[in-house]
Every structure is written in C-alpha cells, then in structure tokens.
Design a protein around this motif. Structure first.
Motif, PDB file in Angstrom:
ATOM      1  N   ARG A 287       0.850  -1.193   0.000  1.00 54.35           N
ATOM      2  CA  ARG A 287       0.000   0.000   0.000  1.00 54.35           C
ATOM      3  C   ARG A 287       0.883   1.238   0.000  1.00 54.35           C
ATOM      4  O   ARG A 287       1.719   1.420   0.890  1.00 54.35           O
ATOM      5  CB  ARG A 287      -0.908  -0.003   1.228  1.00 54.35           C
ATOM      6  N   ILE A 288       0.705   2.100  -0.992  1.00 62.30           N
ATOM      7  CA  ILE A 288       1.508   3.319  -1.108  1.00 62.30           C
ATOM      8  C   ILE A 288       0.567   4.522  -1.115  1.00 62.30           C
ATOM      9  O   ILE A 288      -0.314   4.623  -1.967  1.00 62.30           O
ATOM     10  CB  ILE A 288       2.368   3.298  -2.390  1.00 62.30           C
ATOM     11  N   ASP A 289       0.742   5.409  -0.158  1.00 62.49           N
ATOM     12  CA  ASP A 289      -0.094   6.601  -0.049  1.00 62.49           C
ATOM     13  C   ASP A 289       0.705   7.825  -0.480  1.00 62.49           C
ATOM     14  O   ASP A 289       1.825   8.060   0.003  1.00 62.49           O
ATOM     15  CB  ASP A 289      -0.576   6.784   1.393  1.00 62.49           C
ATOM     16  N   ILE A 290       0.126   8.610  -1.378  1.00 61.79           N
ATOM     17  CA  ILE A 290       0.771   9.805  -1.921  1.00 61.79           C
ATOM     18  C   ILE A 290       0.183  11.037  -1.246  1.00 61.79           C
ATOM     19  O   ILE A 290      -1.033  11.116  -1.000  1.00 61.79           O
ATOM     20  CB  ILE A 290       0.604   9.855  -3.452  1.00 61.79           C
ATOM     21  N   ASP A 291       1.035  12.014  -0.955  1.00 62.09           N
ATOM     22  CA  ASP A 291       0.625  13.165  -0.141  1.00 62.09           C
ATOM     23  C   ASP A 291      -0.597  13.893  -0.673  1.00 62.09           C
ATOM     24  O   ASP A 291      -1.563  14.133   0.059  1.00 62.09           O
ATOM     25  CB  ASP A 291       1.799  14.126   0.065  1.00 62.09           C
ATOM     26  N   LYS A 292      -0.607  14.215  -1.964  1.00 62.08           N
ATOM     27  CA  LYS A 292      -1.730  14.988  -2.509  1.00 62.08           C
ATOM     28  C   LYS A 292      -3.024  14.178  -2.528  1.00 62.08           C
ATOM     29  O   LYS A 292      -4.120  14.747  -2.492  1.00 62.08           O
ATOM     30  CB  LYS A 292      -1.412  15.470  -3.931  1.00 62.08           C
ATOM     31  N   ASP A 293      -2.927  12.843  -2.557  1.00 64.06           N
ATOM     32  CA  ASP A 293      -4.116  11.990  -2.510  1.00 64.06           C
ATOM     33  C   ASP A 293      -4.779  12.083  -1.146  1.00 64.06           C
ATOM     34  O   ASP A 293      -6.008  12.223  -1.034  1.00 64.06           O
ATOM     35  CB  ASP A 293      -3.743  10.534  -2.776  1.00 64.06           C
ATOM     36  N   LEU A 294      -3.975  11.987  -0.090  1.00 60.77           N
ATOM     37  CA  LEU A 294      -4.523  11.927   1.263  1.00 60.77           C
ATOM     38  C   LEU A 294      -4.744  13.305   1.869  1.00 60.77           C
ATOM     39  O   LEU A 294      -5.745  13.522   2.569  1.00 60.77           O
ATOM     40  CB  LEU A 294      -3.604  11.103   2.176  1.00 60.77           C
ATOM     41  N   LEU A 295      -3.830  14.222   1.620  1.00 62.18           N
ATOM     42  CA  LEU A 295      -3.924  15.549   2.230  1.00 62.18           C
ATOM     43  C   LEU A 295      -4.731  16.520   1.371  1.00 62.18           C
ATOM     44  O   LEU A 295      -5.197  17.545   1.862  1.00 62.18           O
ATOM     45  CB  LEU A 295      -2.519  16.113   2.469  1.00 62.18           C
ATOM     46  N   GLY A 296      -4.881  16.176   0.078  1.00 60.16           N
ATOM     47  CA  GLY A 296      -5.638  17.027  -0.826  1.00 60.16           C
ATOM     48  C   GLY A 296      -4.798  18.158  -1.411  1.00 60.16           C
ATOM     49  O   GLY A 296      -3.688  18.458  -0.952  1.00 60.16           O
ATOM     50  N   TRP A 297      -5.337  18.769  -2.456  1.00 59.61           N
ATOM     51  CA  TRP A 297      -4.677  19.906  -3.106  1.00 59.61           C
ATOM     52  C   TRP A 297      -5.738  20.899  -3.542  1.00 59.61           C
ATOM     53  O   TRP A 297      -6.795  20.520  -4.056  1.00 59.61           O
ATOM     54  CB  TRP A 297      -3.876  19.439  -4.327  1.00 59.61           C
ATOM     55  N   ARG A 298      -5.447  22.189  -3.311  1.00 58.76           N
ATOM     56  CA  ARG A 298      -6.378  23.250  -3.717  1.00 58.76           C
ATOM     57  C   ARG A 298      -5.642  24.269  -4.580  1.00 58.76           C
ATOM     58  O   ARG A 298      -4.530  24.700  -4.242  1.00 58.76           O
ATOM     59  CB  ARG A 298      -6.965  23.944  -2.482  1.00 58.76           C
ATOM     60  N   PRO A 299      -6.245  24.653  -5.719  1.00 58.10           N
ATOM     61  CA  PRO A 299      -5.560  25.620  -6.589  1.00 58.10           C
ATOM     62  C   PRO A 299      -5.565  27.023  -5.973  1.00 58.10           C
ATOM     63  O   PRO A 299      -6.393  27.346  -5.121  1.00 58.10           O
ATOM     64  CB  PRO A 299      -6.391  25.575  -7.866  1.00 58.10           C
ATOM     65  N   LYS A 300      -4.644  27.818  -6.422  1.00 55.47           N
ATOM     66  CA  LYS A 300      -4.630  29.225  -6.032  1.00 55.47           C
ATOM     67  C   LYS A 300      -5.761  29.943  -6.762  1.00 55.47           C
ATOM     68  O   LYS A 300      -6.268  29.475  -7.777  1.00 55.47           O
ATOM     69  CB  LYS A 300      -3.289  29.863  -6.402  1.00 55.47           C
ATOM     70  N   ALA A 301      -6.139  31.065  -6.266  1.00 55.15           N
ATOM     71  CA  ALA A 301      -7.219  31.832  -6.891  1.00 55.15           C
ATOM     72  C   ALA A 301      -6.863  32.162  -8.334  1.00 55.15           C
ATOM     73  O   ALA A 301      -5.785  32.694  -8.613  1.00 55.15           O
ATOM     74  CB  ALA A 301      -7.480  33.110  -6.094  1.00 55.15           C
ATOM     75  N   ILE A 311      -8.910  26.451 -13.319  1.00 57.73           N
ATOM     76  CA  ILE A 311      -9.164  25.295 -12.457  1.00 57.73           C
ATOM     77  C   ILE A 311     -10.231  25.653 -11.434  1.00 57.73           C
ATOM     78  O   ILE A 311     -10.129  26.669 -10.732  1.00 57.73           O
ATOM     79  CB  ILE A 311      -7.870  24.852 -11.731  1.00 57.73           C
ATOM     80  N   GLU A 312     -11.272  24.828 -11.374  1.00 59.62           N
ATOM     81  CA  GLU A 312     -12.341  25.047 -10.401  1.00 59.62           C
ATOM     82  C   GLU A 312     -11.759  25.075  -8.988  1.00 59.62           C
ATOM     83  O   GLU A 312     -10.958  24.217  -8.602  1.00 59.62           O
ATOM     84  CB  GLU A 312     -13.374  23.929 -10.517  1.00 59.62           C
ATOM     85  N   ASP A 313     -12.182  26.069  -8.217  1.00 57.89           N
ATOM     86  CA  ASP A 313     -11.642  26.243  -6.861  1.00 57.89           C
ATOM     87  C   ASP A 313     -12.331  25.302  -5.877  1.00 57.89           C
ATOM     88  O   ASP A 313     -13.474  25.529  -5.471  1.00 57.89           O
ATOM     89  CB  ASP A 313     -11.836  27.697  -6.416  1.00 57.89           C
ATOM     90  N   ARG A 314     -11.651  24.243  -5.552  1.00 62.06           N
ATOM     91  CA  ARG A 314     -12.106  23.314  -4.527  1.00 62.06           C
ATOM     92  C   ARG A 314     -10.924  22.444  -4.112  1.00 62.06           C
ATOM     93  O   ARG A 314      -9.836  22.546  -4.684  1.00 62.06           O
ATOM     94  CB  ARG A 314     -13.261  22.438  -5.023  1.00 62.06           C
ATOM     95  N   ILE A 315     -11.125  21.584  -3.115  1.00 61.89           N
ATOM     96  CA  ILE A 315     -10.063  20.675  -2.683  1.00 61.89           C
ATOM     97  C   ILE A 315     -10.168  19.381  -3.483  1.00 61.89           C
ATOM     98  O   ILE A 315     -11.227  18.749  -3.525  1.00 61.89           O
ATOM     99  CB  ILE A 315     -10.161  20.390  -1.167  1.00 61.89           C
ATOM    100  N   TYR A 316      -9.079  18.997  -4.125  1.00 63.62           N
ATOM    101  CA  TYR A 316      -9.015  17.771  -4.919  1.00 63.62           C
ATOM    102  C   TYR A 316      -8.288  16.699  -4.101  1.00 63.62           C
ATOM    103  O   TYR A 316      -7.243  16.962  -3.503  1.00 63.62           O
ATOM    104  CB  TYR A 316      -8.263  18.022  -6.238  1.00 63.62           C
ATOM    105  N   ASN A 317      -8.871  15.506  -4.085  1.00 66.19           N
ATOM    106  CA  ASN A 317      -8.268  14.428  -3.280  1.00 66.19           C
ATOM    107  C   ASN A 317      -8.104  13.155  -4.119  1.00 66.19           C
ATOM    108  O   ASN A 317      -8.147  13.198  -5.343  1.00 66.19           O
ATOM    109  CB  ASN A 317      -9.101  14.167  -2.020  1.00 66.19           C
ATOM    110  N   GLN A 318      -7.945  12.051  -3.431  1.00 68.33           N
ATOM    111  CA  GLN A 318      -7.634  10.783  -4.108  1.00 68.33           C
ATOM    112  C   GLN A 318      -8.656  10.404  -5.173  1.00 68.33           C
ATOM    113  O   GLN A 318      -8.301   9.892  -6.234  1.00 68.33           O
ATOM    114  CB  GLN A 318      -7.523   9.666  -3.065  1.00 68.33           C
TER     115      GLN A 318
END
Length: 659
Positions: A287-301, A311-318
């Motif tokens: 099992r390999i967990d990637i940071d942006k999958d678990l912690l999420g990523w949000r674009p800048k304004a 890019i739509e402004d929201r939190i993107y996850n796994q």
C-alpha cells in the motif's frame, strides 16, 4: 476414509473423515484402526446414521452407489446420464475435487430437468475446463446434442476452441458473422458476432429457437446479466433450452442480478478456498499513499492548468486524481515506485497497471517508458498500452498471456484486461484506479491468482495507490453472493470509457465529457508519505507486519525450538513437504528471500528468521563444516542428517574430496 493405527479407537478418525466427505461432496464417511469400521451415513437421519461394521461387512462400490441413487432419487434413465465417464486425454489429467463437485452437481441437476444453473468459481480455478467436462458428458450420453458456448471476448472463444474444447474436434465450429453451417454440434460464439442493432446482424435468429439443447454463458456477470440488454435477447430467444452461467463474480445489484435469472448458485468455490487448497496463488499487498491523494490539493485563486483552463476552486483528493485532476509528477512517482520494485525483484516480472481511463493509461505508458528507458531501448515492446481503442496493443495481448513470450512485460490498461485474460505468469498487479465495485475488484485480483510453477509463479504482489485493497476487508469479498435485485422500469444507461462490450440500452445516454485539469511537473510536487506491506494469512486476512516477523511467529508456533525443527527436517524424507506446509500457512519464501538475500535456501531462511541463526550460503556452510570437521566428529549420524539438509551433492563431493 480416515485410517489410524491400532493404538487408536475405531472411530478416532471419524471427524476428519466427515470433514473430507463434506468437502468432496460424498455422503459416506469411514474411520478405521484395522480392527473394523465406523460408518457415518449422511443420507440417514435415524439410529443407523453412524454404526460399527466388521471388516467383512464393508459395502461394495455397487452397494454404495445404489444407496447413493436412492438418496438422490436417481431413476434408471437418469442413471445412464450421471454415470457417463469424464473425458480422459490419456495423460492422466483429471478434474480437481471442486471441479468434480461442480460437474457432478450440474450433470445430476440437468438429468433431473433443471433448466437454469449458475456455477461460481474463482478466477484461475478452471471454469472452462469444468464446462468442457459437463458438456462432454452430456454430449456423449446424447442428453444434449447441440450446444452453444457464448463469450464476450474473442480471445476467450479462441482459447476455448484451441485448448479445453479441442477434443470436440470436427464436431465443433466457431460462429463468424454471416457464416452459418448447421451441420455442427458444438458452436462457440462471440456475442458481438451473433447479435446487433440491425435485424440482419442478428445471426442467432438464423437458428430456430429450439435448435440448441444447451447454452453455456461464460462470464455471465457481464453483458447478458442486465435484463434489458441486447445480449439477453439471445438467451430469451433460446429460452426453451437449458442455460448454464459461469462466473467468478456474480453480478448482484439493485438493477442487475445473475441469481434472478439463473437461480441460486449450484456450486461455489471461492478464492480463499483455492488459496488454502494450493490451487491459487497467495498474494502480498504493498500500500503506497501519496501526499496529494490523502492531504488534498487546492488551486490558487484564478490558477490555470497547462492547457490554459481555469481550475475550479475546490479541494481535490484521491478520488479526483486522474479523473478530474492530472498531476504529471504523480505519474512519474507511480512509475518510479513500480520500476524500483521490479529492480529489487525481477524486471521481467509481467505486470498489469490498471488506470482510471485510456488517457491515464497512455500517460502511464509514457512514464514507464522513461523510467525503464534502458530496457525499452533493447525492445520497444517492454512497455505497452493495451486498451479497447488500441489495435496494436490488443494484438499484443496474446503475447502478454503466453508464459514463454518475454514481451510485453509492463502493460497499462483501463478496463480491457479486467476479465478473461488468462495471464498465468502475471506477478504484479498495480492499482491506480478507484474501485468501488466488488465484482470488478475480484476480476482484477483474479488476473494474478493463477499458478505456473514451471515459470516460477507461486504467488503475486498487488501494489495499491488508491486504497482499493480495503475491499479485502469487506465480508462480501469472499462471501456467498446475495441477491439484492429490485426490478424496475427502464432507466437511461451512460457509456463508460473503454467499455469492452456493448451496453444494455441500444441508444445509450452519453454523459458530457468530464473536465480534466493538467498540471505540469514543475507546478505541483508529490511525494510518498506512507508505504506498508500486508500479507495474506491462512485465515484469509491481510496482516500488516514484517514478513520476517510473521514467518518467525508462524514457525515458532509450529516448532517450539530449533532442535524440534532440526529433528523434523532431518527425519523428513522430502524437505519440500515442510516447505509446502509453511507456505500453506502464509510463509512466502520468495518474499522472504528478497528481504534476507536470494542466495540463501529455505532451510537457512527458516533458521535465520525463526531461530536467529546467521544465514549461510551453501558454500559458506560447506566451509563451516570443513572447519569444524563435522563428519569426523559426529560420524554416520552427521552424514545422514547434514548431507540432505545442508549441502548440495556437488558441495558434499567437493567437501569429501578435501577431507
């Protein structure tokens, strides 16, 4: 029958015998110590259910068969069908016990007039061979004289025709578009070749509805499972004949049900049972967990992607990765982790990477090409994409499946290879796709379950980037199928990308294409935040611990001390028996060798891991023996124990020459 020596009572082995009888689907169990027998008769419910009989009273095969017939209610005409012999190829290949159970139950049910039959057997357990033996016995007894075998992949039809069904010879044909010859008795057909939206394409209607006596549906959880599918029309057209459905994963949803059509499974053989019996390969999970999958990523304004999309402004996850959001660095990271694992083990270990869609499969192909540029330079087919839209990739599918074909090695796919791919030497399954369907998950795992000892395939590895293997913990993973079907009116069905078969609705509603945002490798960095290994234990659970620790715990439970282990190892006529017994308990020697060192054999691995002895190669062990002068010191006893257990013949010969 379970036999004990005369120091035991006559019934000491009865519980074992009863357990064997249940597994083998037979109604008579016997226990003996040589003085007489205890008989347990599963067909009775009175005082004679268990009785003592003398050596002279043991029933003859004919007597047992008559009792069996009476219990089953088998009439004379049914008896002729049921006693029809299996096909024998003259080389000793016989059905395994669970295949016998499935074959016998099916033949008996058809002899008694049952029209709909469902067999559930885990991927890799020989469903097609089982189907062949069923058809052979029914065909030879003239119970069923004209048979239609349906599959939804051309490769499945071709494999069946040239392999398991080959004994039908000139009586068999494959139906091709617009080519109908009604002089054959066994017909193999691809769904797509016999049906279509236009009336002239419906080749099956050139046969009369009562032409076939038996229709066998391979992978029946797929196209024909839906009540409103175009493929179900074939089964409805031949509704007066007997239908047998074969699947590893019956489809049971609120909208689709195999059980609703075929009835409850007549026989089920699970993945867990197949692994316990040694017919299917056990597995380990990374099992390999990637940071942006678990912690999420949000674009800048106001951030835009590499193709100038806002890019739509929201939190993107796994769940969004490779579906709504593409991070090029993530592709590179996944490719690097796959390549690093193969470099530690074997770079020619055949691998399937399951991706979210065709676009993802193509990107991962490129990432793997870069990560493995040295081997790709030697042969460009080292990495390939095999998807429904790629003619070149599909043409290489056979080469991936063939054990003795070295290329391709790493293949990326979306849905095309989830089912019907008999990849006997596939040793690495990579999941970079969100999987919520238990049916799909079982099918994907089934790509690795086949064993091929001739090519060193005894277990396989699952590398999971999307937490898909959490489905192993679901009770339904290895449980009996449960019907949850709720008949309802027609609902619109959407197309899925890379769907390898025709959808149920002839005029499907196509959803609007999903928006994807692409971010270059310089824009968003990714990293692994957690990696762990899980192993399959004998209870069918995934355990998260070191394989070395699990091996130590397992061996110590079996042998209380190193002396006890050495004693049994020295007494065992075949050391492989001990190794096999430990493998059945979840000890994966290949994985252990990777942790400790490949040059060490099973004996050294056990001594080192379980009893903290320093691991020695055979040559080092020979040198140690020479220094201690063991043969002289311990004499004949050393020769008997040390020779078979510690040294190869060449090392012994060399040692004796020196000494």
């Amino acid at each position: 029958m379970e036999v004990k020596n005369n120091n035991h009572s006559m019934g000491a082995g009865m519980q074992q015998a009863m357990d064997y009888a249940r597994i083998l689907d037979v109604p008579f169990a016997y226990s003996s110590n040589g003085d007489g027998f205890i008989e347990h008769d599963f067909t009775r419910n009175d005082a004679l259910i268990e009785r003592e009989i003398s050596l002279d009273e043991f029933p003859s095969p004919d007597e047992l068969w008559q009792r069996y017939r009476q219990w089953k209610g088998i009439e004379e005409e049914e008896n002729e069908i049921i006693t029809q012999p299996y096909y024998s190829d003259g080389r000793g290949k016989r059905p395994r016990y669970y295949q016998l159970n499935a074959i016998n139950r099916t033949v008996e049910a058809i002899a008694k007039g049952k029209e709909r039959i469902l067999l559930v057997m885990a991927t890799g357990t020989g469903k097609t061979f089982t189907a062949f033996q069923i058809i052979w016995r029914l065909w030879k007894s003239r119970t069923k004289q004209r048979i239609l075998f349906l599959a939804d992949r051309n490769i499945l039809v071709d494999q069946t025709k040239t392999n398991d069904f080959k004994p039908f010879g000139q009586a068999m044909t494959k139906i091709k578009k617009r080519q109908i010859d009604k002089s054959y008795e066994v017909y193999l057909a691809l769904y797509q070749a016999v049906t279509g939206n236009e009336e002239e394409k419906n080749i099956y209607k050139q046969f009369s509805p009562d032409f076939f006596d038996l229709v066998v549906v391979d992978e029946c959880h797929r196209g024909s499972a839906a009540e409103d599918s175009a493929w179900r029309e074939i089964l409805d057209y031949f509704s007066s004949t007997t239908h047998i459905g074969l699947t590893a994963t019956p489809k049971e949803t609120k909208d689709i049900s195999n059980i609703d059509y075929f009835g409850e499974p007549l026989y089920t053989y699970s993945l867990k049972q197949g692994i316990e019996d040694g017919f299917l390969a056990p597995y380990k999970v990374i099992r390999i967990d990637i940071d942006k999958d678990l912690l999420g990523w949000r674009p800048k304004a106001g951030q835009i992607d590499k193709y100038q999309q806002f890019i739509e402004d929201r939190i993107y996850n796994q769940m969004d990765m490779n579906r709504s959001l593409v991070l090029e660095n993530r592709d590179i990271l996944v490719a690097q982790k796959i390549t690093a694992f193969l470099k530690r083990t074997n770079r020619f270990r055949k691998t399937i990477l399951f991706c979210e869609d065709i676009d993802h499969a193509e990107r991962m192909r490129r990432a793997l090409v870069v990560a493995n540029s040295d081997l790709v330079a030697q042969n460009s087919r080292y990495v390939l994409k095999i998807t429904g839209d790629d003619k070149i990739g599909k043409e290489e599918l056979d080469n991936f499946i063939l054990p003795d074909s070295p290329y391709p090695v790493l293949v990326t796919t979306s849905k095309l290879m989830t089912t019907g791919v008999d990849a006997q030497t596939c040793q690495l399954i990579v999941l970079d796709r969100s999987i919520k369907s238990m049916t799909e998950f079982k099918q994907i795992i089934g790509r690795g379950t086949r064993i091929n000892e001739a090519f060193g395939k005894s277990y396989f590895t699952i590398m999971d980037f999307k937490k898909a293997t959490e489905l192993f913990a679901d009770p339904n993973f290895d449980g009996d199928p449960v019907q949850v079907y709720e008949p309802k009116g027609d609902d619109p069905i959407v197309l899925e990308e890379d769907k390898p078969y025709q959808m149920a609705n002839p005029s499907p509603v196509v959803r609007e294409k999903r928006t994807k945002y692409y971010l270059g490798k310089e824009t968003v960095k990714t990293s692994v935040i957690r990696e762990r290994v899980q192993y399959y234990d004998k209870e069918g659970r995934l355990i998260t611990e070191s394989l070395k620790y699990y091996t130590k715990k397992t061996v110590n439970k079996e042998y209380r001390s190193m002396d006890a282990f050495l004693r049994q190892w020295g007494e065992a006529t075949k050391k492989q028996v001990i190794i096999d017994a430990l493998q059945e308990r979840g000890v994966i020697f290949e994985g252990l060798m990777q942790e400790v060192g490949k040059e060490f054999d099973a004996f050294d691995l056990i001594c080192h891991v379980a009893f903290d002895q320093p691991p020695l190669s055979r040559l080092e062990r020979a040198n140690e023996v020479k220094k201690r002068n063991c043969f002289t010191k311990y004499g004949e006893k050393a020769r008997k124990v040390l020779k078979p257990a510690f040294l190869t013949n060449s090392a012994i010969a060399k040692l004796q020459t020196i000494m």
